[in-house]
Scaffold this motif. Structure first.
Motif, PDB file in Angstrom:
ATOM      1  N   VAL A  78       0.855  -1.188   0.000  1.00 53.69           N
ATOM      2  CA  VAL A  78       0.000   0.000   0.000  1.00 53.69           C
ATOM      3  C   VAL A  78       0.894   1.242   0.000  1.00 53.69           C
ATOM      4  O   VAL A  78       1.749   1.394   0.874  1.00 53.69           O
ATOM      5  CB  VAL A  78      -0.925   0.010   1.230  1.00 53.69           C
ATOM      6  N   PRO A  79       0.743   2.141  -0.959  1.00 55.47           N
ATOM      7  CA  PRO A  79       1.596   3.334  -0.991  1.00 55.47           C
ATOM      8  C   PRO A  79       1.270   4.288   0.148  1.00 55.47           C
ATOM      9  O   PRO A  79       0.144   4.320   0.655  1.00 55.47           O
ATOM     10  CB  PRO A  79       1.272   3.958  -2.356  1.00 55.47           C
ATOM     11  N   ASP A  80       2.266   5.058   0.553  1.00 57.88           N
ATOM     12  CA  ASP A  80       2.026   6.082   1.566  1.00 57.88           C
ATOM     13  C   ASP A  80       1.030   7.109   1.042  1.00 57.88           C
ATOM     14  O   ASP A  80       0.943   7.365  -0.162  1.00 57.88           O
ATOM     15  CB  ASP A  80       3.339   6.773   1.933  1.00 57.88           C
ATOM     16  N   GLY A  81       0.288   7.707   1.962  1.00 64.68           N
ATOM     17  CA  GLY A  81      -0.701   8.710   1.579  1.00 64.68           C
ATOM     18  C   GLY A  81      -2.064   8.400   2.167  1.00 64.68           C
ATOM     19  O   GLY A  81      -2.216   7.504   3.006  1.00 64.68           O
ATOM     20  N   GLU A  82      -3.078   9.147   1.722  1.00 69.60           N
ATOM     21  CA  GLU A  82      -4.422   8.990   2.271  1.00 69.60           C
ATOM     22  C   GLU A  82      -5.145   7.802   1.646  1.00 69.60           C
ATOM     23  O   GLU A  82      -5.097   7.598   0.432  1.00 69.60           O
ATOM     24  CB  GLU A  82      -5.237  10.263   2.044  1.00 69.60           C
ATOM     25  N   HIS A  83      -5.831   7.038   2.491  1.00 73.07           N
ATOM     26  CA  HIS A  83      -6.618   5.893   2.047  1.00 73.07           C
ATOM     27  C   HIS A  83      -7.913   5.849   2.856  1.00 73.07           C
ATOM     28  O   HIS A  83      -7.950   6.273   4.014  1.00 73.07           O
ATOM     29  CB  HIS A  83      -5.846   4.583   2.226  1.00 73.07           C
ATOM     30  N   THR A  84      -8.963   5.332   2.229  1.00 68.53           N
ATOM     31  CA  THR A  84     -10.260   5.211   2.887  1.00 68.53           C
ATOM     32  C   THR A  84     -10.564   3.748   3.172  1.00 68.53           C
ATOM     33  O   THR A  84     -10.539   2.909   2.269  1.00 68.53           O
ATOM     34  CB  THR A  84     -11.380   5.805   2.015  1.00 68.53           C
ATOM     35  N   ILE A  85     -10.824   3.468   4.443  1.00 69.59           N
ATOM     36  CA  ILE A  85     -11.200   2.119   4.883  1.00 69.59           C
ATOM     37  C   ILE A  85     -12.703   2.111   5.131  1.00 69.59           C
ATOM     38  O   ILE A  85     -13.218   2.948   5.878  1.00 69.59           O
ATOM     39  CB  ILE A  85     -10.466   1.735   6.181  1.00 69.59           C
ATOM     40  N   VAL A  91      -1.359   6.593   5.576  1.00 68.58           N
ATOM     41  CA  VAL A  91      -0.348   5.541   5.695  1.00 68.58           C
ATOM     42  C   VAL A  91       1.033   6.177   5.602  1.00 68.58           C
ATOM     43  O   VAL A  91       1.324   6.918   4.658  1.00 68.58           O
ATOM     44  CB  VAL A  91      -0.529   4.475   4.599  1.00 68.58           C
ATOM     45  N   GLU A  92       1.880   5.891   6.588  1.00 76.86           N
ATOM     46  CA  GLU A  92       3.222   6.480   6.639  1.00 76.86           C
ATOM     47  C   GLU A  92       4.235   5.398   7.009  1.00 76.86           C
ATOM     48  O   GLU A  92       4.736   5.347   8.132  1.00 76.86           O
ATOM     49  CB  GLU A  92       3.267   7.633   7.647  1.00 76.86           C
ATOM     50  N   ASN A  93       4.545   4.527   6.061  1.00 75.63           N
ATOM     51  CA  ASN A  93       5.545   3.486   6.296  1.00 75.63           C
ATOM     52  C   ASN A  93       6.964   3.987   6.045  1.00 75.63           C
ATOM     53  O   ASN A  93       7.904   3.564   6.711  1.00 75.63           O
ATOM     54  CB  ASN A  93       5.270   2.271   5.406  1.00 75.63           C
ATOM     55  N   GLU A  94       7.116   4.865   5.072  1.00 74.97           N
ATOM     56  CA  GLU A  94       8.449   5.366   4.741  1.00 74.97           C
ATOM     57  C   GLU A  94       8.869   6.446   5.726  1.00 74.97           C
ATOM     58  O   GLU A  94       8.051   7.241   6.198  1.00 74.97           O
ATOM     59  CB  GLU A  94       8.480   5.912   3.320  1.00 74.97           C
TER      60      GLU A  94
END
Length: 465
Positions: A99-106, A131-134
């Motif tokens: 999943v790329p970093d950034g805004e996502h809707t669950i 999402v902030e994995n990096e």
């Protein structure tokens, strides 16, 4: 006075009854909503999506949608539960799913499927998350160094498998996988001392280790067959000295050792995209032999892909890759291959805050036997015998096929122990001597049978003491 007291008592009973009724209703049903994460939350790695257990009625199930795309439907029985907080937990692994970093809707949708009826929607709940994995690093980069803290112990879970894969090119058939070897155990890295910029460490496998062969035989390796290995290591990860002093005291004919191949980190600052030359060691996760040998080093290309979170630690993700022939033979669970063509990919997560390896995954793919076998052709003629098999395996029969694609001939079985080299078309340890028969119809020509071996090893930190 008596009348008033009676009226007051009656009103109390009514109030208590109403309170109990309301409590029963509340216990029976709670609003369906995502409790965690909250809307706008910053998340990373594995995200726990929580919602009330009491919000799901009997026969209910959950539909999961990410960014408007349906992912899956799950029954409550398949979800984790937190009874203390009264939550169901759905785990969204953002790293495994890339999943790329950034805004996502669950979005979660509550369905109910009555007996004999179609599912209907009862409720929906959605949140937006970042999402902030990096990890963003300074422009000058980050230094990577091992930190050898005396008295500290790092415990790892180690799992390794070896598989044989056979594939008929251009046949449309799925590759056939056969397990050769599977091993799992825990091990400890103990820091005994640190002086003069050198760490004295030990690697100790923890009993029991469970090893499973392709024939299903299970071996349990106990503590009397395990010994520690001691190393003197620089803060760059370079091993200067390695020895096992417990070998003389062991009464067993065969003993087992475990050492992890620490990545070598040149003393400088690192940034994403940096590349350098390195070496890696290939060995079995749990092996027997001379523990005083450091092992064969293979030159590889290394690059730092990025800095990211892994298991809650700030890590440098380093990738090592190699393609070519190995400089010498390699043993894979009893299968000996002589200088095989190989592809190696190792991914290391190095936690720079604590100066230790958090996780190492290694995938080694070796090209085994490539041969041609005839498909189609005349009726009733035995197909060509298989090519010689690696040690411990019987030879394979040929592959027979009709116009619509036929079946593979019987496969030779594993011979006892290491075994000898399988003879073409002859049984190896009880294998069938020939494959299928050629089918009738039009001759379709020869196709390549690709034979590969894949070894995967995963070492993951599970505790620091």
């Amino acid at each position: 006075m008596g009348y008033n007291q009676g009226l007051e008592a009656t009103m109390k009973r009514v109030a208590i009854g109403l309170l109990m009724l309301c409590s029963a209703v509340a216990l029976a049903q709670a609003p369906f909503t995502i409790v965690r994460p909250q809307d706008g939350a910053r998340v990373r790695e594995v995200v726990q999506i929580r919602f009330p257990i009491r919000s799901v009625p009997q026969g209910g199930f959950i539909g999961v949608t990410i960014n408007g795309k349906f992912v899956e439907a799950v029954a409550p029985a398949a979800l984790e539960t937190d009874r203390e907080r009264g939550h169901y937990i759905y785990r969204w692994d953002t790293k495994k799913l890339n999943v790329p970093d950034g805004e996502h809707t669950i979005e979660l949708t509550l369905y109910q499927s009555p007996e004999g009826g179609s599912a209907r929607i009862l409720a929906r709940s959605a949140v937006r998350v970042q999402v902030e994995n990096e990890i963003k690093v300074p422009a000058e980069g980050i230094p990577l160094r091992y930190r050898w803290v005396p008295g500290r112990t790092y415990r790892y879970q180690v799992k390794g498998t070896v598989k044989e894969i056979n594939e008929v090119q251009y046949s449309g058939l799925a590759p056939e996988e056969t397990l050769i070897y599977d091993v799992s155990f825990r091990g400890e890295l103990n820091v005994m001392d640190f002086r003069n910029n050198l760490g004295l460490i030990s690697w100790t496998p923890m009993p029991p280790a469970i090893a499973i062969t392709g024939s299903g035989q299970v071996e349990t390796i106990t503590s009397d067959r395990m010994i520690p290995v001691y190393q003197e290591v620089e803060t760059t990860g370079r091993v200067l000295y390695q020895v096992s002093r417990g070998a003389d005291a062991v009464q067993q004919d065969v003993f087992y050792v475990w050492t992890a191949d620490l990545p070598l980190l040149p003393p400088r600052r690192y940034k994403p995209g940096d590349r350098w030359g390195a070496t890696i060691t290939l060995s079995n996760p749990l092996e027997s032999g001379d523990p005083n040998e450091i092992g064969l080093k293979i030159p590889v290309a290394a690059h730092l892909e990025r800095f990211e979170w892994e298991q809650g630690y700030k890590c440098a993700k380093i990738v090592y890759e190699f393609t070519g022939n190995l400089p010498r033979s390699i043993n894979l669970g009893g299968v000996e291959l002589d200088k095989p063509k190989s592809t190696i990919r190792r991914v290391v997560y190095f936690a720079y805050d604590i100066g230790q390896v958090i996780r190492v995954t290694t995938t080694l793919q070796l090209e085994g036997i490539a041969r041609q076998e005839q498909f189609g052709g005349g009726f009733g003629t035995p197909s060509a015998p298989g090519a010689p098999a690696p040690p411990g395996f019987g030879g394979r029969g040929g592959v027979g096929a009709d116009d619509e694609g036929g079946m593979r001939g019987p496969r030779g079985m594993r011979g006892p122990g290491i075994g000898g080299v399988g003879i073409p078309g002859a049984p190896g340890g009880g294998g069938a001597p020939r494959g299928g028969f050629r089918g009738g119809g039009v001759q379709t020509g020869a196709r390549n049978i690709i034979n590969r071996f894949v070894r995967e090893v995963d070492m993951r930190l599970i505790g620091i003491f």
